[in-house]
Design a protein around this motif. Structure first.
Motif, PDB file in Angstrom:
ATOM      1  N   GLU A 130       0.748  -1.539   0.138  1.00 27.36           N
ATOM      2  CA  GLU A 130       0.053  -0.146   0.084  1.00 27.36           C
ATOM      3  C   GLU A 130       0.484   1.202   0.272  1.00 27.36           C
ATOM      4  OE1 GLU A 130      -3.172   0.486  -0.553  1.00 27.36           O
ATOM      5  OE2 GLU A 130      -3.726  -1.088  -0.374  1.00 27.36           O
ATOM      6  N   ASN A 131       0.438   2.472  -0.044  1.00 23.45           N
ATOM      7  CA  ASN A 131       1.135   3.576   0.146  1.00 23.45           C
ATOM      8  C   ASN A 131       0.919   3.751   1.311  1.00 23.45           C
ATOM      9  OD1 ASN A 131      -1.408   4.859   0.340  1.00 23.45           O
ATOM     10  ND2 ASN A 131      -1.101   5.936  -1.088  1.00 23.45           N
ATOM     11  N   LYS A 132       0.617   3.187   2.767  1.00 23.62           N
ATOM     12  CA  LYS A 132       1.214   4.261   4.101  1.00 23.62           C
ATOM     13  C   LYS A 132       2.395   4.343   4.883  1.00 23.62           C
ATOM     14  CE  LYS A 132      -0.442   3.639   8.945  1.00 23.62           C
ATOM     15  NZ  LYS A 132      -1.497   2.327  10.106  1.00 23.62           N
ATOM     16  N   VAL A 133       2.595   5.487   5.002  1.00 22.92           N
ATOM     17  CA  VAL A 133       3.999   5.454   6.153  1.00 22.92           C
ATOM     18  C   VAL A 133       3.354   5.933   6.993  1.00 22.92           C
ATOM     19  CG1 VAL A 133       6.334   7.473   5.723  1.00 22.92           C
ATOM     20  CG2 VAL A 133       4.488   7.020   4.034  1.00 22.92           C
ATOM     21  N   ALA A 134       4.356   4.923   8.472  1.00 18.33           N
ATOM     22  CA  ALA A 134       4.871   5.162   9.493  1.00 18.33           C
ATOM     23  C   ALA A 134       5.978   6.002   9.652  1.00 18.33           C
ATOM     24  CB  ALA A 134       5.088   3.802  10.080  1.00 18.33           C
ATOM     25  N   VAL A 135       5.747   6.683  10.955  1.00 18.01           N
ATOM     26  CA  VAL A 135       6.151   7.927  11.261  1.00 18.01           C
ATOM     27  C   VAL A 135       6.329   7.529  12.938  1.00 18.01           C
ATOM     28  CG1 VAL A 135       6.773   9.875  12.178  1.00 18.01           C
ATOM     29  CG2 VAL A 135       5.404   9.783  10.233  1.00 18.01           C
ATOM     30  N   CYS A 167       2.599  -0.727   6.595  1.00 19.79           N
ATOM     31  CA  CYS A 167       2.815   0.389   6.369  1.00 19.79           C
ATOM     32  C   CYS A 167       4.434  -0.760   5.044  1.00 19.79           C
ATOM     33  CB  CYS A 167       3.367   1.173   7.120  1.00 19.79           C
ATOM     34  SG  CYS A 167       4.998   0.757   8.527  1.00 19.79           S
ATOM     35  N   ASP A 168       4.328   0.195   4.102  1.00 17.00           N
ATOM     36  CA  ASP A 168       5.433   0.266   3.512  1.00 17.00           C
ATOM     37  C   ASP A 168       6.335   0.868   3.423  1.00 17.00           C
ATOM     38  OD1 ASP A 168       4.717  -2.900   1.573  1.00 17.00           O
ATOM     39  OD2 ASP A 168       3.177  -1.637   2.187  1.00 17.00           O
ATOM     40  N   ALA A 169       6.621   1.710   4.588  1.00 15.62           N
ATOM     41  CA  ALA A 169       7.519   2.932   4.595  1.00 15.62           C
ATOM     42  C   ALA A 169       7.267   3.169   6.175  1.00 15.62           C
ATOM     43  CB  ALA A 169       7.539   3.915   3.134  1.00 15.62           C
ATOM     44  N   LEU A 170       8.445   3.427   6.797  1.00 17.76           N
ATOM     45  CA  LEU A 170       8.921   4.647   7.761  1.00 17.76           C
ATOM     46  C   LEU A 170       9.798   4.896   7.799  1.00 17.76           C
ATOM     47  CD1 LEU A 170      10.063   0.766   9.238  1.00 17.76           C
ATOM     48  CD2 LEU A 170       8.069   1.616  10.071  1.00 17.76           C
ATOM     49  N   ALA A 171       9.668   6.963   8.668  1.00 21.52           N
ATOM     50  CA  ALA A 171      10.205   7.797   8.536  1.00 21.52           C
ATOM     51  C   ALA A 171      10.041   7.613  10.160  1.00 21.52           C
ATOM     52  CB  ALA A 171       8.742   9.350   7.916  1.00 21.52           C
ATOM     53  N   THR A 172      11.474   8.534  10.111  1.00 24.29           N
ATOM     54  CA  THR A 172      11.410   9.017  11.700  1.00 24.29           C
ATOM     55  C   THR A 172      12.608  10.681  11.524  1.00 24.29           C
ATOM     56  OG1 THR A 172      12.742   8.348  13.995  1.00 24.29           O
ATOM     57  CG2 THR A 172      14.062   8.275  12.171  1.00 24.29           C
ATOM     58  N   VAL A 231      15.992  13.980   8.649  1.00 15.18           N
ATOM     59  CA  VAL A 231      15.545  13.641   9.223  1.00 15.18           C
ATOM     60  C   VAL A 231      14.849  11.997   7.845  1.00 15.18           C
ATOM     61  CG1 VAL A 231      13.860  14.930  10.555  1.00 15.18           C
ATOM     62  CG2 VAL A 231      13.800  14.538   7.632  1.00 15.18           C
ATOM     63  N   CYS A 232      14.570  10.728   7.797  1.00 16.14           N
ATOM     64  CA  CYS A 232      15.108  10.276   6.604  1.00 16.14           C
ATOM     65  C   CYS A 232      14.158   9.007   6.645  1.00 16.14           C
ATOM     66  CB  CYS A 232      16.249   8.652   7.353  1.00 16.14           C
ATOM     67  SG  CYS A 232      16.193   8.402   8.285  1.00 16.14           S
ATOM     68  N   ALA A 233      13.997   8.070   5.620  1.00 15.99           N
ATOM     69  CA  ALA A 233      12.777   7.976   5.357  1.00 15.99           C
ATOM     70  C   ALA A 233      12.911   6.633   4.345  1.00 15.99           C
ATOM     71  CB  ALA A 233      11.104   8.085   4.301  1.00 15.99           C
ATOM     72  N   SER A 234      12.016   4.996   4.820  1.00 19.12           N
ATOM     73  CA  SER A 234      13.139   3.950   4.026  1.00 19.12           C
ATOM     74  C   SER A 234      12.308   3.501   3.545  1.00 19.12           C
ATOM     75  CB  SER A 234      13.257   2.537   5.271  1.00 19.12           C
ATOM     76  OG  SER A 234      13.956   1.451   4.396  1.00 19.12           O
ATOM     77  N   ILE A 235      11.945   3.102   2.333  1.00 17.85           N
ATOM     78  CA  ILE A 235      10.783   2.590   1.776  1.00 17.85           C
ATOM     79  C   ILE A 235      10.251   1.020   0.558  1.00 17.85           C
ATOM     80  CG2 ILE A 235       9.078   3.543  -0.011  1.00 17.85           C
ATOM     81  CD1 ILE A 235       9.987   6.376   0.634  1.00 17.85           C
ATOM     82  N   ALA A 286       5.528   9.159   1.121  1.00 18.25           N
ATOM     83  CA  ALA A 286       6.725   9.724   2.140  1.00 18.25           C
ATOM     84  C   ALA A 286       7.172  10.790   2.366  1.00 18.25           C
ATOM     85  CB  ALA A 286       7.696   8.308   2.022  1.00 18.25           C
ATOM     86  N   VAL A 287       7.749  11.291   0.756  1.00 15.99           N
ATOM     87  CA  VAL A 287       8.142  13.326   0.909  1.00 15.99           C
ATOM     88  C   VAL A 287       7.091  13.703   1.380  1.00 15.99           C
ATOM     89  CG1 VAL A 287       7.789  15.235  -1.142  1.00 15.99           C
ATOM     90  CG2 VAL A 287       9.363  13.033  -1.155  1.00 15.99           C
ATOM     91  N   LYS A 288       5.426  13.407   1.517  1.00 17.21           N
ATOM     92  CA  LYS A 288       4.443  14.283   2.028  1.00 17.21           C
ATOM     93  C   LYS A 288       5.272  14.560   4.047  1.00 17.21           C
ATOM     94  CE  LYS A 288       1.302  14.264  -2.170  1.00 17.21           C
ATOM     95  NZ  LYS A 288      -0.290  13.718  -1.885  1.00 17.21           N
ATOM     96  N   THR A 289       5.126  13.651   3.947  1.00 20.66           N
ATOM     97  CA  THR A 289       5.424  12.939   5.270  1.00 20.66           C
ATOM     98  C   THR A 289       6.305  13.934   6.003  1.00 20.66           C
ATOM     99  OG1 THR A 289       3.884  10.824   5.308  1.00 20.66           O
ATOM    100  CG2 THR A 289       5.566  11.098   7.370  1.00 20.66           C
ATOM    101  N   LEU A 290       7.033  13.542   5.416  1.00 17.15           N
ATOM    102  CA  LEU A 290       8.636  14.679   5.635  1.00 17.15           C
ATOM    103  C   LEU A 290       8.166  15.966   5.597  1.00 17.15           C
ATOM    104  CD1 LEU A 290      11.620  12.789   4.094  1.00 17.15           C
ATOM    105  CD2 LEU A 290      10.463  12.127   6.299  1.00 17.15           C
TER     106      LEU A 290
END
Length: 267
Positions: A85-90, A101-106, A132-136, A151-155
């Motif tokens: 899917e396209n969910k990003v977990a922070v 989720c398929d991406a993580l950000a912190t 800050v970073c993300a793995s997708i 993921a960009v929008k999340t950052l």
């Protein structure tokens, strides 16, 4: 877009890094299948997936090899639980597995973010200004749903990132040389992309060849990244099955590669 990653070795363990991310001092890696302890031929030998039929102790040992080689904080390692899917977990603290989720950000140093793949497109994002970073994990369905843009929008929304400051690294994955699809995939991309010229008809009236690398690149550009801040490994996991795990090459029996990124404290 900058083409080509750097191959490195630590003992028998071989991995890749993006020159653009290295220039920013971002600690990261894209693993190969070499240098681990998994025994089965299709898992040999650096399998990093717990759901691939491997012995759990082997996966844990493989994780330790990777973390030791690159000084990742193993006890804080956090994984995606991929659902295409396209969910990003922070994450504000380590989470062993983030469900659904398929991406993580912190924005927290010391939390390695890990996403797995085996033909799907692994992408790492790093904001050099905000740290800050993300793995997708961007499978074809996630690519259709533009998970890298999410993921960009999340950052941007969570950490105040400017897309122009974000570096993206697109890791080894299935190339257009090997990603043969049918009209259902073409139609799915046509619903979310105004220009699907990265998918070419093969001429038999049935099959197409899709360039996921270009689809991800276009998505990142639409999200506001500069083309000069996007780097591409350009290595097909199917063609190079001796070096990478591949779902297609393995006909459903395969191990998991990983894209890992960890923030460092700034002085």
């Amino acid at each position: 877009m900058k083409f080509g990653f750097i191959h490195k070795k630590c003992g028998d363990f071989e991995y890749l890094t993006s020159p653009l991310l290295e220039e920013c001092g971002c600690k990261h890696c894209f693993t190969t299948r070499l240098g681990g302890v998994s025994k089965e031929d299709y898992l040999s030998s650096m399998n990093l997936g717990f759901l691939r039929g491997d012995k759990e102790e082997y996966v844990h040992e493989n994780v330790s090899i990777v973390c030791s080689a690159l000084s990742f904080t193993e006890e804080n390692l956090s994984r995606t639980n991929q659902v295409h899917e396209n969910k990003v977990a922070v994450l504000s603290e380590p989470v062993k597995v983030s469900l659904g989720c398929d991406a993580l950000a912190t924005d927290k140093p010391g939390i390695p973010l890990l996403s797995t793949s085996a033909d799907c497109v692994p992408v790492i994002l790093y904001d050099r200004e905000k740290n800050v970073c993300a793995s997708i994990h961007s499978g074809w369905k996630g690519t259709v749903k533009k998970i890298t843009a999410e993921a960009v929008k999340t950052l941007v929304s969570e950490f105040g990132s400017n897309p122009a400051d974000i570096i993206a690294a697109i890791g080894p994955s299935i190339g257009k040389c090997c990603f043969q699809v049918k009209k259902d995939v073409y139609d799915a991309f046509s619903e979310t992309f105004s220009d699907v010229s990265f998918i070419k008809e093969e001429g038999d009236g049935i099959h197409y060849r899709a360039d996921l690398w270009e689809a991800v690149r276009r998505t990142l550009l639409e999200a506001g990244l500069d083309d000069e801040n996007i780097s591409l490994a350009g290595e097909c996991t199917v063609c190079n099955n001796h070096l990478y795990f591949s779902s297609r090459a393995g006909k459903g029996k395969f191990g998991s590669l990983a894209a890992i990124v960890e923030l460092q404290k700034r002085k």
